[in-house]
Design a protein around this motif. Structure first.
Motif, PDB file in Angstrom:
ATOM      1  N   ALA A 154       0.810  -1.210   0.000  1.00  0.00           N
ATOM      2  CA  ALA A 154       0.000   0.000   0.000  1.00  0.00           C
ATOM      3  C   ALA A 154       0.849   1.267   0.000  1.00  0.00           C
ATOM      4  CB  ALA A 154      -0.931   0.011   1.216  1.00  0.00           C
ATOM      5  N   ASP A 155       2.150   1.124   0.241  1.00  0.00           N
ATOM      6  CA  ASP A 155       3.071   2.263   0.259  1.00  0.00           C
ATOM      7  C   ASP A 155       3.599   2.485  -1.159  1.00  0.00           C
ATOM      8  OD1 ASP A 155       5.600   3.719   0.339  1.00  0.00           O
ATOM      9  OD2 ASP A 155       5.514   3.484   2.508  1.00  0.00           O
ATOM     10  N   PRO A 156       3.279   3.594  -1.810  1.00  0.00           N
ATOM     11  CA  PRO A 156       3.673   3.778  -3.215  1.00  0.00           C
ATOM     12  C   PRO A 156       5.169   3.646  -3.457  1.00  0.00           C
ATOM     13  CG  PRO A 156       2.076   5.447  -2.560  1.00  0.00           C
ATOM     14  CD  PRO A 156       2.474   4.719  -1.309  1.00  0.00           C
ATOM     15  N   ALA A 157       5.997   4.188  -2.588  1.00  0.00           N
ATOM     16  CA  ALA A 157       7.441   4.140  -2.794  1.00  0.00           C
ATOM     17  C   ALA A 157       7.972   2.720  -2.664  1.00  0.00           C
ATOM     18  CB  ALA A 157       8.141   5.058  -1.792  1.00  0.00           C
ATOM     19  N   VAL A 158       7.548   2.019  -1.627  1.00  0.00           N
ATOM     20  CA  VAL A 158       8.025   0.661  -1.397  1.00  0.00           C
ATOM     21  C   VAL A 158       7.457  -0.284  -2.456  1.00  0.00           C
ATOM     22  CG1 VAL A 158       8.015  -1.279   0.225  1.00  0.00           C
ATOM     23  CG2 VAL A 158       8.322   1.058   1.067  1.00  0.00           C
ATOM     24  N   ALA A 159       6.172  -0.132  -2.763  1.00  0.00           N
ATOM     25  CA  ALA A 159       5.549  -1.005  -3.755  1.00  0.00           C
ATOM     26  C   ALA A 159       6.205  -0.834  -5.123  1.00  0.00           C
ATOM     27  CB  ALA A 159       4.053  -0.722  -3.848  1.00  0.00           C
ATOM     28  N   ILE A 180      12.017  -4.613  -8.705  1.00  0.00           N
ATOM     29  CA  ILE A 180      12.884  -5.754  -8.409  1.00  0.00           C
ATOM     30  C   ILE A 180      12.321  -7.028  -9.025  1.00  0.00           C
ATOM     31  CG2 ILE A 180      13.620  -7.273  -6.515  1.00  0.00           C
ATOM     32  CD1 ILE A 180      14.002  -4.703  -4.824  1.00  0.00           C
ATOM     33  N   HIS A 181      11.025  -7.224  -8.891  1.00  0.00           N
ATOM     34  CA  HIS A 181      10.410  -8.444  -9.417  1.00  0.00           C
ATOM     35  C   HIS A 181      10.341  -8.430 -10.940  1.00  0.00           C
ATOM     36  CE1 HIS A 181       8.719 -10.655  -5.839  1.00  0.00           C
ATOM     37  NE2 HIS A 181       9.262  -9.587  -5.295  1.00  0.00           N
ATOM     38  N   TRP A 203      20.477  -3.261  -9.618  1.00  0.00           N
ATOM     39  CA  TRP A 203      19.824  -2.204  -8.849  1.00  0.00           C
ATOM     40  C   TRP A 203      20.727  -1.670  -7.737  1.00  0.00           C
ATOM     41  CZ3 TRP A 203      15.656  -0.241 -10.933  1.00  0.00           C
ATOM     42  CH2 TRP A 203      14.797  -1.059 -11.680  1.00  0.00           C
ATOM     43  N   THR A 204      20.634  -0.375  -7.501  1.00  0.00           N
ATOM     44  CA  THR A 204      21.265   0.246  -6.344  1.00  0.00           C
ATOM     45  C   THR A 204      20.169   0.871  -5.495  1.00  0.00           C
ATOM     46  OG1 THR A 204      21.544   2.402  -7.423  1.00  0.00           O
ATOM     47  CG2 THR A 204      23.333   0.769  -7.694  1.00  0.00           C
ATOM     48  N   VAL A 205      20.483   1.143  -4.236  1.00  0.00           N
ATOM     49  CA  VAL A 205      19.506   1.785  -3.367  1.00  0.00           C
ATOM     50  C   VAL A 205      19.164   3.173  -3.902  1.00  0.00           C
ATOM     51  CG1 VAL A 205      19.056   2.598  -1.019  1.00  0.00           C
ATOM     52  CG2 VAL A 205      20.325   0.471  -1.384  1.00  0.00           C
ATOM     53  N   GLU A 206      20.190   3.865  -4.436  1.00  0.00           N
ATOM     54  CA  GLU A 206      19.946   5.200  -4.990  1.00  0.00           C
ATOM     55  C   GLU A 206      18.951   5.140  -6.147  1.00  0.00           C
ATOM     56  OE1 GLU A 206      24.106   5.264  -3.255  1.00  0.00           O
ATOM     57  OE2 GLU A 206      22.876   3.884  -4.427  1.00  0.00           O
ATOM     58  N   GLU A 207      19.126   4.168  -7.035  1.00  0.00           N
ATOM     59  CA  GLU A 207      18.252   4.064  -8.196  1.00  0.00           C
ATOM     60  C   GLU A 207      16.820   3.731  -7.789  1.00  0.00           C
ATOM     61  OE1 GLU A 207      18.119   1.814 -12.567  1.00  0.00           O
ATOM     62  OE2 GLU A 207      19.555   1.177 -11.034  1.00  0.00           O
ATOM     63  N   PRO A 219      16.722  -3.035   1.151  1.00  0.00           N
ATOM     64  CA  PRO A 219      16.361  -3.293  -0.248  1.00  0.00           C
ATOM     65  C   PRO A 219      17.268  -4.293  -0.952  1.00  0.00           C
ATOM     66  CG  PRO A 219      16.329  -0.935   0.205  1.00  0.00           C
ATOM     67  CD  PRO A 219      16.889  -1.599   1.418  1.00  0.00           C
ATOM     68  N   LEU A 220      18.590  -4.163  -0.804  1.00  0.00           N
ATOM     69  CA  LEU A 220      19.491  -5.054  -1.527  1.00  0.00           C
ATOM     70  C   LEU A 220      19.512  -6.457  -0.921  1.00  0.00           C
ATOM     71  CD1 LEU A 220      22.491  -2.753  -2.517  1.00  0.00           C
ATOM     72  CD2 LEU A 220      20.302  -3.182  -3.680  1.00  0.00           C
ATOM     73  N   ALA A 221      19.215  -6.567   0.366  1.00  0.00           N
ATOM     74  CA  ALA A 221      19.099  -7.899   0.974  1.00  0.00           C
ATOM     75  C   ALA A 221      17.888  -8.622   0.394  1.00  0.00           C
ATOM     76  CB  ALA A 221      18.979  -7.784   2.492  1.00  0.00           C
ATOM     77  N   TYR A 222      16.787  -7.882   0.223  1.00  0.00           N
ATOM     78  CA  TYR A 222      15.600  -8.490  -0.390  1.00  0.00           C
ATOM     79  C   TYR A 222      15.881  -8.861  -1.839  1.00  0.00           C
ATOM     80  CZ  TYR A 222      10.917  -9.243  -2.165  1.00  0.00           C
ATOM     81  OH  TYR A 222       9.817  -9.802  -2.765  1.00  0.00           O
TER      82      TYR A 222
END
Length: 322
Positions: free
Chosen positions: A199-204, A210-211, A218-222, A246-249
């Motif tokens: 439900a969180d636009p940024a996280v979703a 990623i999927h 991917w980088t965290v910055e990107e 993020p990168l662990a996921y």
């Protein structure tokens, strides 16, 4: 690809099973623990769900219950009714261990079903669900779920040409709508967890990226830039809601994809590594062993019997007790 579809695809193995079950009181069914997930939909009458270590749950017409973790449960006309064991056969079907005495009391009509899952590839979206997902019938609530229930019930009651293809497809659809309904009901109730994440636009958006492109570097910055957030702000937000950085996921999801390829295909290790975003087979093998505790080759040998599975026919309704 979307996260919910991927989460299910990562865990699913084999075909789901279902039955249209008519019971006459007194009756009680005990389902043993398994690697799968099960559901019950009450079409007519009422009954009680008896989850282990929890209070009984009263079920009424239209109620849907989903049991995602395979920890075993019982369902009965009354919490005090003696239970008959229901056992799982090798093909994933459920059958009565013995015929109970016929009942003459009020009847309950249910749809019962089970999905076969690989717990080694469990996605946190599913493992984070409660032991019992109870979706009570409410007027106007979750119309798509109700439509899927109606279609499945009709197909099991009156099978026709193509039913062997229709029923598994409807069961897959039902699972999606059950999970959607639960996520929708809980999206605004928690600051963390997968209902909040989707439900969180940024996280979703980051999860979908990623999927959709797991091999992308991917980088965290990107990922943060896609949502208009700084690296630090995005990393904190993602880790707080999802439960890991993020990168662990990203690394975990790449390993899940790799495990699927190893277990279901003969793709060379080089191809598996590239699909997981690794240009070096050595680096991929090291990351894979860190995740699963064994080398990719050993994993493939252990799961070799899943590459060319025998597709079972749809199981008939197996429980019909009047």
């Amino acid at each position: 690809m979307d996260v919910l579809s991927d989460a299910i695809a990562a865990m699913r193995t084999g075909l789901p099973h279902s039955s249209r079950t008519l019971m006459s009181a007194p009756w009680g069914l005990r389902f043993a623990a398994s690697n799968g997930a099960g559901f019950h939909v009450i079409l007519q009458g009422s009954c009680w769900l008896l989850p282990p270590g929890q209070e009984p749950v009263a079920l009424s017409p239209g109620d849907v219950v989903f049991l995602p973790h395979g920890r075993g449960h019982a369902i009965a006309d009354d919490p005090t009714t003696p239970l008959t064991d229901v056992v799982q056969t090798p093909d994933g079907n459920w059958v009565l261990a013995e015929d109970p005495p016929p009942g003459a009391g009020p009847t309950t009509l249910m749809l019962c079903g089970a999905y076969r899952l690989n717990r080694a590839r469990a996605h946190p979206l599913l493992t984070g669900l409660p032991d019992v997902v109870h979706l009570p019938a409410r007027i106007g609530a979750h119309p798509a779920l109700r439509a899927a229930v109606d279609l499945l019930g009709r197909e099991l009651d009156q099978p026709g040409p193509g039913s062997d293809a229709v029923v598994p497809a409807l069961l897959d659809t039902l699972l999606i709508y059950i999970l959607r309904a639960w996520l929708d009901d809980h999206a605004g109730q928690a600051a963390t967890g997968w209902a909040a994440a989707l439900a969180d636009p940024a996280v979703a958006d980051a999860l979908h990226a990623i999927h959709h492109r797991p091999a992308h570097p991917w980088t965290v910055e990107e990922l943060g830039a896609r949502a208009g957030l700084s690296r630090a702000a995005f990393a904190r937000r993602f880790a707080t809601v999802v439960g890991q950085p993020p990168l662990a996921y990203l690394t975990w999801w790449r390993m899940i994809i790799a495990s699927q390829l190893l277990g279901t295909s003969d793709a060379p290790l080089r191809v598996v590594a590239q699909n997981g975003g690794y240009s070096s087979e050595f680096a991929f093998a090291k990351a894979f062993k860190r995740q699963f505790g064994i080398s990719p080759g050993s994993y493939r040998r252990q799961h070799d019997n899943t590459k060319h599975p025998v597709t079972p026919r749809r199981a008939p309704s197996v429980i019909h007790h009047r």
